[in-house]
Scaffold this motif. Structure first.
Motif, short mmCIF file in Angstrom:
data_model
loop_
_atom_site.label_atom_id
_atom_site.label_comp_id
_atom_site.label_asym_id
_atom_site.label_seq_id
_atom_site.Cartn_x
_atom_site.Cartn_y
_atom_site.Cartn_z
N VAL A 244 0.84 -1.20 0.00
CA VAL A 244 0.00 0.00 0.00
C VAL A 244 0.87 1.25 0.00
CG1 VAL A 244 -1.72 1.33 1.27
CG2 VAL A 244 -1.94 -1.14 1.15
N HIS A 245 1.90 1.26 0.86
CA HIS A 245 2.80 2.41 0.90
C HIS A 245 3.53 2.58 -0.44
CE1 HIS A 245 2.00 3.03 5.07
NE2 HIS A 245 2.57 1.91 5.46
N ARG A 246 3.97 1.47 -1.02
CA ARG A 246 4.66 1.55 -2.32
C ARG A 246 3.72 2.09 -3.39
NH1 ARG A 246 9.07 -0.38 -4.13
NH2 ARG A 246 8.14 -1.13 -6.06
N ALA A 247 2.47 1.68 -3.36
CA ALA A 247 1.50 2.15 -4.35
C ALA A 247 1.33 3.67 -4.27
CB ALA A 247 0.15 1.46 -4.15
N GLU A 262 0.49 -2.46 -7.74
CA GLU A 262 0.93 -2.68 -6.37
C GLU A 262 -0.26 -2.68 -5.41
OE1 GLU A 262 5.00 -2.76 -5.40
OE2 GLU A 262 3.78 -4.00 -6.71
N ALA A 263 -1.22 -1.77 -5.63
CA ALA A 263 -2.40 -1.72 -4.78
C ALA A 263 -3.23 -3.00 -4.92
CB ALA A 263 -3.24 -0.50 -5.11
N ARG A 264 -3.31 -3.52 -6.15
CA ARG A 264 -4.05 -4.78 -6.36
C ARG A 264 -3.36 -5.92 -5.63
NH1 ARG A 264 -3.53 -9.15 -8.84
NH2 ARG A 264 -1.56 -8.52 -9.81
N ARG A 265 -2.03 -5.99 -5.74
CA ARG A 265 -1.28 -7.04 -5.05
C ARG A 265 -1.45 -6.91 -3.54
NH1 ARG A 265 4.54 -6.35 -6.25
NH2 ARG A 265 4.74 -8.22 -4.95
N LEU A 283 -7.62 -0.36 -1.43
CA LEU A 283 -8.73 -0.10 -2.34
C LEU A 283 -8.84 1.39 -2.68
CD1 LEU A 283 -11.22 -2.55 -0.67
CD2 LEU A 283 -10.47 -2.68 -3.06
N TYR A 284 -8.59 2.26 -1.68
CA TYR A 284 -8.62 3.70 -1.95
C TYR A 284 -7.52 4.07 -2.94
CZ TYR A 284 -8.78 8.74 -1.21
OH TYR A 284 -8.88 10.09 -1.40
N ARG A 285 -6.34 3.47 -2.77
CA ARG A 285 -5.24 3.78 -3.69
C ARG A 285 -5.60 3.35 -5.11
NH1 ARG A 285 -2.93 7.62 -3.90
NH2 ARG A 285 -3.16 7.51 -1.63
N GLN A 286 -6.22 2.17 -5.26
CA GLN A 286 -6.67 1.74 -6.58
C GLN A 286 -7.64 2.74 -7.17
OE1 GLN A 286 -7.85 -2.48 -7.03
NE2 GLN A 286 -6.94 -2.84 -5.02
N ALA A 287 -8.59 3.19 -6.34
CA ALA A 287 -9.59 4.13 -6.81
C ALA A 287 -8.96 5.43 -7.29
CB ALA A 287 -10.60 4.42 -5.69
#
Length: 392
Positions: A244-247, A262-265, A283-287
């Motif tokens: 999550v941090h990397r994303a 990365e967020a999906r992983r 999920l927020y990062r993906q969004a």
């Protein structure tokens, strides 16, 4: 292989950070012949790092009971404190409070400067942060760090420093906060801490940096966390948070496809770990990435899923509504979340979007007010990213 052989294999696997092997072998050894308290604590660590929280809690409860029966109340109290920590992270606050009360009772006759008494101060400090009294939190965590140094307990010192850093951030004393985080990280890099404490300190410190947009440190320590997780490919609990941090860092660098991957992983890893906070963050990062890429249906779905996992979907969802041409919905959502948010560092993340939305609907005074407030916050926290946002 008999119980003794499995026990030896489990200990050896834990020593080389092979948590899947450690968890499997120690579980088998426990089935053959109930483990001693120390090995139950090791099983709890392996279970937690593999994402098996219920097994972790069960092993800690048994270890706590064995230490109590053996007349070692301090070791029993330490187990009780970790039970409270894990239950609190899972949102089971009543149960966490019960274990804290038991730890306090077990320490009734312990020396006032023992490490376990220092550990007992940290949940109180965190509670003060949550309830809006960071000054009290800073005082308690500083006391805990002092006890840890006196007792020679590196885990306690590092945990206390990261709580102290989070309190100092809320007090606007950013330089002192960064110094506390950096001191905690020295022990992490030097390999002086237990694995659960390492992951806890990493993630808390990164969250503290991200709260005030201290991206240089966040980037540096995210890379260090990635390297630490890379040495333990079987670890689930902290590796998901690392992704999550990397994303987020990749998103900041404009590497949008890599960020969403990365967020999906992270979401896939976290599905095994029962970590609602980090799952919502993934999920927020993906969004956010889907939104800037123009894939509005995917963004909408990810924001809604993040919300179901307890992650506030704003300001991203309001910006999505703006991009969809639903300006009144965007304005209403932005006004609501800004009105409901009191902490300055949280408002700082909302105000840039609020300015954009208010300008779009023609409310220039609201936009001016939000921009002026953001400048005040940037002056108080004085991080380059905050100043850049305010200037923009």
């Amino acid at each position: 292989m008999g119980g003794d052989g499995e026990l030896a294999r489990g200990r050896e696997a834990a020593g080389r950070l092979a948590w899947a092997d450690a968890y499997a072998a120690l579980s088998l050894a426990d089935q053959s012949s109930s483990l001693a308290a120390e090995d139950l604590e090791l099983l709890a660590t392996a279970a937690y790092l593999r994402g098996h929280v219920e097994d972790c809690l069960g092993a800690l409860q048994r270890a706590q009971q064995l230490h109590t029966e053996a007349g070692d109340p301090r070791r029993a109290a330490r187990c009780a404190l970790w039970l409270a920590f894990h239950l609190g992270n899972a949102g089971e606050l009543a149960q966490a409070g019960g274990w804290l009360a038991r730890a306090n009772r077990l320490l009734e006759h312990a020396p006032p400067d023992c490490a376990e008494r220092g550990l007992l101060l940290l949940p109180l400090a965190i509670q003060h942060i949550v309830t809006g009294d960071p000054a009290a939190a800073r005082e308690l965590s500083a006391r805990a760090a002092g006890i840890g140094r006196h007792a020679g307990d590196d885990d306690l010192v590092a945990l206390a420093l990261q709580v102290q850093g989070r309190a100092l951030v809320r007090l606007g004393r950013v330089g002192e906060a960064m110094a506390a985080f950096d001191e905690a990280m020295v022990a992490v890099v030097a390999g002086e801490l237990s694995p659960v404490v390492v992951g806890t300190v990493y993630c808390s410190m990164l969250e503290g940096c991200q709260e005030i947009l201290e991206w240089r440190r966040a980037h540096e320590w995210t890379e260090a966390l990635t390297a630490w997780c890379g040495k333990q490919p079987e670890m689930v609990t902290f590796s998901g948070r690392c992704l999550v941090h990397r994303a987020e860092i990749l998103h900041l660098h404009g590497a949008w496809p890599e960020s969403v991957e990365e967020a999906r992983r992270a979401g896939e890893r976290l599905a095994q770990a029962a970590d609602s906070w980090a799952t919502g963050g993934a999920l927020y990062r993906q969004a956010e990435v889907y939104r800037v890429l123009g894939d509005f249906p995917a963004a909408e779905d990810a924001y809604q899923q993040a919300s179901r996992w307890g992650r506030q979907p704003q300001p991203g969802l309001a910006l999505l509504r703006l991009a969809q041409g639903k300006t009144e919905m965007a304005a209403a959502a932005s006004r609501r979340v800004v009105a409901e948010t009191s902490e300055r560092f949280r408002r700082a993340k909302l105000l840039p979007a609020h300015v954009e939305i208010m300008l779009t609907i023609g409310d220039r005074q609201a936009a001016r007010d939000a921009a002026a407030e953001l400048t005040q916050i940037a002056d108080a926290y004085d991080t380059p990213a905050l100043r850049a946002m305010a200037d923009h």
